[in-house]
Scaffold this motif. Structure first.
Motif, PDB file in Angstrom:
ATOM      1  N   ASP A 126      -8.452  11.728 -42.582  1.00 49.23           N
ATOM      2  CA  ASP A 126      -8.211  10.294 -42.337  1.00 49.23           C
ATOM      3  C   ASP A 126      -7.503   9.582 -43.487  1.00 49.23           C
ATOM      4  N   GLU A 127      -7.733  10.044 -44.716  1.00 49.29           N
ATOM      5  CA  GLU A 127      -7.049   9.394 -45.834  1.00 49.29           C
ATOM      6  C   GLU A 127      -5.579   9.818 -45.896  1.00 49.29           C
ATOM      7  N   PHE A 182     -20.671   0.019 -40.202  1.00 46.10           N
ATOM      8  CA  PHE A 182     -20.909  -0.134 -41.635  1.00 46.10           C
ATOM      9  C   PHE A 182     -19.916   0.638 -42.511  1.00 46.10           C
ATOM     10  N   PHE A 241     -12.745  11.281 -53.149  1.00 39.59           N
ATOM     11  CA  PHE A 241     -11.871  10.905 -52.037  1.00 39.59           C
ATOM     12  C   PHE A 241     -10.507  10.545 -52.611  1.00 39.59           C
ATOM     13  N   TYR A 275     -21.387  17.209 -43.178  1.00 37.32           N
ATOM     14  CA  TYR A 275     -21.717  15.917 -42.573  1.00 37.32           C
ATOM     15  C   TYR A 275     -22.122  16.281 -41.145  1.00 37.32           C
ATOM     16  N   ASP A 312     -13.990  15.622 -50.326  1.00 34.87           N
ATOM     17  CA  ASP A 312     -13.971  15.285 -48.902  1.00 34.87           C
ATOM     18  C   ASP A 312     -12.940  16.148 -48.180  1.00 34.87           C
ATOM     19  N   CYS A 350      -9.249  11.314 -38.246  1.00 30.51           N
ATOM     20  CA  CYS A 350      -9.771  12.419 -39.058  1.00 30.51           C
ATOM     21  C   CYS A 350      -9.155  13.762 -38.681  1.00 30.51           C
ATOM     22  N   GLN A 353     -17.130  10.989 -33.804  1.00 30.98           N
ATOM     23  CA  GLN A 353     -18.384  10.668 -34.486  1.00 30.98           C
ATOM     24  C   GLN A 353     -19.458  10.355 -33.451  1.00 30.98           C
ATOM     25  N   LYS A 361     -25.587  10.478 -41.979  1.00 30.66           N
ATOM     26  CA  LYS A 361     -24.749   9.360 -42.421  1.00 30.66           C
ATOM     27  C   LYS A 361     -24.442   8.446 -41.261  1.00 30.66           C
ATOM     28  N   TYR A 402     -23.032   4.445 -53.989  1.00 27.71           N
ATOM     29  CA  TYR A 402     -22.074   3.849 -54.925  1.00 27.71           C
ATOM     30  C   TYR A 402     -22.779   3.273 -56.147  1.00 27.71           C
ATOM     31  N   CYS A 442     -11.286  16.072 -44.982  1.00 29.47           N
ATOM     32  CA  CYS A 442     -11.049  15.238 -43.806  1.00 29.47           C
ATOM     33  C   CYS A 442      -9.619  14.722 -43.902  1.00 29.47           C
ATOM     34  N   PHE A 470     -15.192   0.852 -46.516  1.00 30.89           N
ATOM     35  CA  PHE A 470     -14.543   2.126 -46.894  1.00 30.89           C
ATOM     36  C   PHE A 470     -13.094   2.137 -46.411  1.00 30.89           C
ATOM     37  N   ARG A 471     -12.870   1.506 -45.278  1.00 28.29           N
ATOM     38  CA  ARG A 471     -11.502   1.487 -44.732  1.00 28.29           C
ATOM     39  C   ARG A 471     -10.578   0.773 -45.714  1.00 28.29           C
ATOM     40  N   ILE A 506     -23.770   4.268 -47.200  1.00 31.07           N
ATOM     41  CA  ILE A 506     -22.319   4.060 -47.104  1.00 31.07           C
ATOM     42  C   ILE A 506     -21.869   2.683 -47.584  1.00 31.07           C
ATOM     43  N   SER A 507     -20.557   2.522 -47.510  1.00 27.93           N
ATOM     44  CA  SER A 507     -19.913   1.324 -48.055  1.00 27.93           C
ATOM     45  C   SER A 507     -20.523   0.024 -47.541  1.00 27.93           C
ATOM     46  N   TYR A 550     -26.090   9.681 -46.909  1.00 28.01           N
ATOM     47  CA  TYR A 550     -25.003   8.899 -47.509  1.00 28.01           C
ATOM     48  C   TYR A 550     -25.258   7.418 -47.250  1.00 28.01           C
TER      49      TYR A 550
END
Ligand code: PBG
Length: 327
Positions: A123-124, A202, A79, A194, A119, A131, A222, A249, A314, A121, A206-207, A274-275, A272
């Motif tokens: 959003d980053e 959750f 990412f 995905y 990734d 997204c 989503q 996920k 992770y 997507c 990650f944000r 997740i964070s 996944y």
């Protein structure tokens, strides 16, 4: 006791007996390490809400990838966090943008020893944190986003990614990416879709990990946590569009979905962890409320038992280290 000879406990009497009769076990090859790289960093930057996880520099990411390969992990999922964002997320298309460059750097470090995944997507990369791109009403525009995903996918394949992970939950994203890859001569670049990705609380940590600019939520793209049947529809569509692997996920609150997908999927199934799932266990362990190592092993084994062939977590590297130590 009415059936005095029936004693399931016999198979639990010794560690060797339990080991021999275990129905599931974990192996490094099925673990995938998600990793963050941030443009312009001179030192790795700890992510406060994910103790033990950092935003990498180029050097620290290369080291992490080399370590992952040495440990025999299955893959690494990259990412990128760009220093400049805009409404269209255009840094995602720049061959020298943070993520594309990271793919190239990691490939040059590990070659084919590790599956290098990235990734797909926006959003980053967007200044609004969604997204996809927005229409005049602020709604995420599905088909305009597909055009960008298609170009992003080709840029990532050009950079050397073995496998792409479209995570934006746009309708038709797998088909758009598959078609663009074929046209660009990247027919061997795989897609891990995905497929059943839920709008989840959750994702919180990650944000922070990607300095997300999102205000609001992702509930128009989503999936709704209330829905089980719909996951099969999403998976079937992604399969028809050419997904090589399908993913569920998050993992821990969605083990029923994972079991459903595992029962019907003709392709491998990923999950996944997740964070927020990571951070919950870390926080409880830091408070002395649970046994950290036992809780981590149990959580990942549970995901495997529910039907995952591979797990993004992770803890992938740390887990692989433990698996090497134990017999
Ligand atoms: C979207 C993406 C997200 C995650 C992976 N890919 C964030 C989101 O959907 O809000 C979350 C992963 C995690 O929480 O560990 N690019």
């Amino acid at each position: 006791m009415s059936f005095p000879n029936q004693r399931p406990r016999r198979l639990r009497t010794t560690p060797a007996m339990r080991r021999m009769t275990a129905e599931h076990r974990l192996a490094p090859a099925e673990l995938i390490l998600p990793a963050f790289i941030r443009e312009g960093l001179s030192e790795p930057n700890p992510i406060a809400s994910m103790p033990g996880v950092v935003q990498h520099t180029t050097d620290s990411l290369k080291r992490a990838a080399a370590e992952a390969a040495d440990l025999g992990l299955g893959g690494i999922m990259l990412f990128g966090i760009p220093s400049v964002r805009d409404a269209e997320g255009s840094a995602s298309l720049d061959p020298d943008g943070v993520l594309n460059k990271a793919i190239r750097d990691v490939r040059s470090e590990v070659g084919d020893e590790l599956v290098v995944m990235s990734d797909v997507c926006l959003d980053e990369f967007t200044d609004h944190g969604h997204c996809g791109v927005l229409d005049a009403d602020g709604y995420v525009d599905n088909d305009a986003t597909l055009d960008i995903y298609a170009r992003m996918a080709v840029a990532q394949a050009d950079a050397g990614a073995h496998m792409l992970g479209p995570s934006g939950m746009m309708d038709g994203q797998v088909a758009a990416i598959r078609e663009a890859l074929e046209t660009a001569g990247h027919s061997n670049t795989a897609v891990v879709a995905y497929a059943a990705k839920y709008a989840s609380a959750f994702y919180g940590p990650f944000r922070e990990a990607v300095d997300s600019q999102l205000k609001g939520d992702r509930r128009t793209y989503q999936m709704d946590a209330a829905n089980r049947r719909e996951a099969i529809r999403e998976v079937e569509l992604d399969l028809a569009e050419g997904a090589d692997i399908v993913m569920v996920k998050p993992a821990m609150s969605y083990l029923d979905i994972l079991a459903d997908v595992a029962a019907m999927s003709p392709v491998p199934v990923a999950a996944y962890q997740i964070s927020g799932e990571y951070s919950m266990i870390e926080a409880a362990a830091a408070n002395g409320w649970i046994d950290r190592q036992a809780a981590i092993l149990e959580s990942v084994l549970g995901i495997k038992r529910a039907g995952a062939n591979m797990v993004l977590t992770y803890w992938a590297a740390e887990l692989a280290g433990w698996l090497k130590e134990s017999r």
